[in-house]
Design a protein around this motif. Structure first.
Motif, PDB file in Angstrom:
ATOM      1  N   TYR A  51       0.839  -1.210   0.000  1.00  0.00           N
ATOM      2  CA  TYR A  51       0.000   0.000   0.000  1.00  0.00           C
ATOM      3  C   TYR A  51       0.869   1.253   0.000  1.00  0.00           C
ATOM      4  CZ  TYR A  51      -3.019   3.680   1.859  1.00  0.00           C
ATOM      5  OH  TYR A  51      -3.678   4.877   2.056  1.00  0.00           O
ATOM      6  N   VAL A  52       1.897   1.260   0.839  1.00  0.00           N
ATOM      7  CA  VAL A  52       2.777   2.428   0.956  1.00  0.00           C
ATOM      8  C   VAL A  52       3.563   2.660  -0.334  1.00  0.00           C
ATOM      9  CG1 VAL A  52       4.853   3.293   2.112  1.00  0.00           C
ATOM     10  CG2 VAL A  52       2.966   2.353   3.466  1.00  0.00           C
ATOM     11  N   VAL A  53       4.165   1.604  -0.855  1.00  0.00           N
ATOM     12  CA  VAL A  53       4.986   1.729  -2.060  1.00  0.00           C
ATOM     13  C   VAL A  53       4.176   2.286  -3.229  1.00  0.00           C
ATOM     14  CG1 VAL A  53       6.207   0.392  -3.831  1.00  0.00           C
ATOM     15  CG2 VAL A  53       6.679  -0.015  -1.405  1.00  0.00           C
ATOM     16  N   ALA A  54       2.931   1.879  -3.351  1.00  0.00           N
ATOM     17  CA  ALA A  54       2.083   2.352  -4.449  1.00  0.00           C
ATOM     18  C   ALA A  54       1.838   3.856  -4.393  1.00  0.00           C
ATOM     19  CB  ALA A  54       0.744   1.613  -4.412  1.00  0.00           C
ATOM     20  N   ARG A  55       2.146   4.473  -3.258  1.00  0.00           N
ATOM     21  CA  ARG A  55       1.905   5.903  -3.080  1.00  0.00           C
ATOM     22  C   ARG A  55       3.198   6.698  -2.920  1.00  0.00           C
ATOM     23  NH1 ARG A  55      -1.897   2.731  -1.950  1.00  0.00           N
ATOM     24  NH2 ARG A  55      -4.102   3.349  -2.145  1.00  0.00           N
ATOM     25  N   MET A  56       4.326   6.089  -3.265  1.00  0.00           N
ATOM     26  CA  MET A  56       5.603   6.764  -3.100  1.00  0.00           C
ATOM     27  C   MET A  56       6.393   6.901  -4.397  1.00  0.00           C
ATOM     28  SD  MET A  56       6.897   5.463   0.658  1.00  0.00           S
ATOM     29  CE  MET A  56       8.268   6.609   0.638  1.00  0.00           C
ATOM     30  N   GLY A  57       5.713   6.745  -5.522  1.00  0.00           N
ATOM     31  CA  GLY A  57       6.389   6.877  -6.804  1.00  0.00           C
ATOM     32  C   GLY A  57       6.952   8.265  -7.037  1.00  0.00           C
ATOM     33  N   ASP A  58       6.322   9.279  -6.423  1.00  0.00           N
ATOM     34  CA  ASP A  58       6.783  10.648  -6.632  1.00  0.00           C
ATOM     35  C   ASP A  58       8.133  10.928  -5.992  1.00  0.00           C
ATOM     36  OD1 ASP A  58       5.586  10.335  -4.144  1.00  0.00           O
ATOM     37  OD2 ASP A  58       4.950  12.422  -4.018  1.00  0.00           O
ATOM     38  N   VAL A  59       8.588  10.029  -5.083  1.00  0.00           N
ATOM     39  CA  VAL A  59       9.917  10.191  -4.485  1.00  0.00           C
ATOM     40  C   VAL A  59      10.852   9.059  -4.932  1.00  0.00           C
ATOM     41  CG1 VAL A  59       9.162  11.539  -2.501  1.00  0.00           C
ATOM     42  CG2 VAL A  59       9.155   9.027  -2.351  1.00  0.00           C
ATOM     43  N   GLY A  60      10.469   8.393  -6.028  1.00  0.00           N
ATOM     44  CA  GLY A  60      11.354   7.399  -6.640  1.00  0.00           C
ATOM     45  C   GLY A  60      11.224   5.984  -6.126  1.00  0.00           C
ATOM     46  N   ILE A  61      10.262   5.710  -5.224  1.00  0.00           N
ATOM     47  CA  ILE A  61      10.079   4.354  -4.700  1.00  0.00           C
ATOM     48  C   ILE A  61       9.098   3.595  -5.576  1.00  0.00           C
ATOM     49  CG2 ILE A  61       9.280   2.968  -2.750  1.00  0.00           C
ATOM     50  CD1 ILE A  61      11.935   4.404  -2.251  1.00  0.00           C
TER      51      ILE A  61
END
Length: 304
Positions: A51-61
């Motif tokens: 869930y977290v990773v799916a929402r952290m693309g804007d910081v490169g994750i």
């Protein structure tokens, strides 16, 4: 699907035993946990990580991994070498990793609507035990070496009263006069059973476990008396490695805080040890952690 899940579990179990040789790529967020049951904990951790990773693309994750450690020493090594980015821990474990590995407390974790709890000390009514001082020359049972409520807090309170703690070989072993003997029972039900059967003189567990009929059956509780309760302390803490990219840290904090209001996170939070919210660290919580840190360090030095 089953094959993919089992493969992931196998990798996690291997990671708990074999040191990782290279730091994870910058696009990977690694969630760590100290565990004696990697497969079960993997299943609890992975949904929230996804869930977290799916929402952290804007910081490169773009990817998430779970890495288990067998004990706090291995986890501090992982943190120092950048193998783990985010760790979910007990309050005492968090303070030890902060002191030893430069970890940074990120958020207070609320589980089942409870952010703080405390230690309950109990004994049989017919034991004659009315205070901690009455434990001199007697025995107490703890849960395990990772527990804040059922090890670090009670051990520290006994040390603060000038008592020497010595581990016993078995429930039939006896401590030296003036010292307090202790054992680990692993489960709360074992703890309450040992006290009820007079195998040990007293036990210490969280007030939440004390309230559970499954962990302390009513038939036992009728014969018990609570002779002390500690001050409250944080139930769990989310920490990150000290050199984690500031943008990643900030976004992780934001996503976790917002998760409790997002219906899409409900199942993942439930799997994550029945978490109901992640709360900002305030001055009071920081002070509680500082006090716990002093106590945990003393237990490590004087007992272990």
């Amino acid at each position: 699907m089953l094959r993919r899940i089992l493969s992931g579990v196998l990798l996690v179990v291997m990671a708990a035993v074999v040191p990782v040789q290279a730091e994870a790529p910058r696009n990977v967020l690694v969630l760590g946990r100290i565990s004696d049951d990697p497969q079960a904990h993997y299943e609890q951790l992975k949904p929230l990580l996804d869930y977290v990773v799916a929402r952290m693309g804007d910081v490169g994750i773009t990817e998430g991994r779970v890495l288990m450690a067998r004990d706090i020493q291995q986890m501090q090594s992982y943190l120092r070498r950048g193998r783990v980015d985010w760790v979910t821990e007990t309050a005492s474990g968090a303070t030890l990793l902060e002191a030893r590995a430069g970890a940074v407390p990120l958020l207070l974790t609320e589980r089942n609507g409870v952010s703080h709890y405390h230690t309950v000390y109990f004994a049989r009514r017919d034991s004659g035990i009315q205070s901690l001082d009455d434990l001199r020359g007697r025995s107490i049972v703890f849960q395990n070496r990772q527990s804040t409520s059922a090890y670090f807090v009670p051990a520290a309170e006994l040390l603060a009263r000038g008592m020497k703690l010595e581990i016993l070989l078995s429930p039939r072993d006896e401590p030296e006069p003036g010292s307090v003997g202790y054992l680990f029972a692993r489960s709360e039900l074992n703890m309450s059973s040992w006290v009820h059967k007079r195998l040990v003189d007293a036990g210490a567990m969280s007030n939440l476990d004390w309230a559970s009929d499954r962990r302390v059956p009513p038939s036992f509780k009728r014969d018990f008396v609570i002779f002390r309760e500690s001050a409250p302390f944080p139930r769990a803490i989310e920490i990150v490695r000290g050199d984690l990219d500031a943008r990643v840290r900030a976004r992780l904090r934001e996503v976790l805080i917002e998760a409790s209001a997002d219906p899409a996170a409900a199942d993942a939070l439930r799997s994550f040890f029945r978490t109901t919210a992640f709360l900002p660290m305030d001055a009071a919580t920081r002070a509680e952690l500082d006090a716990l840190g002093v106590d945990a360090s003393r237990v490590v030095v004087d007992v272990e």
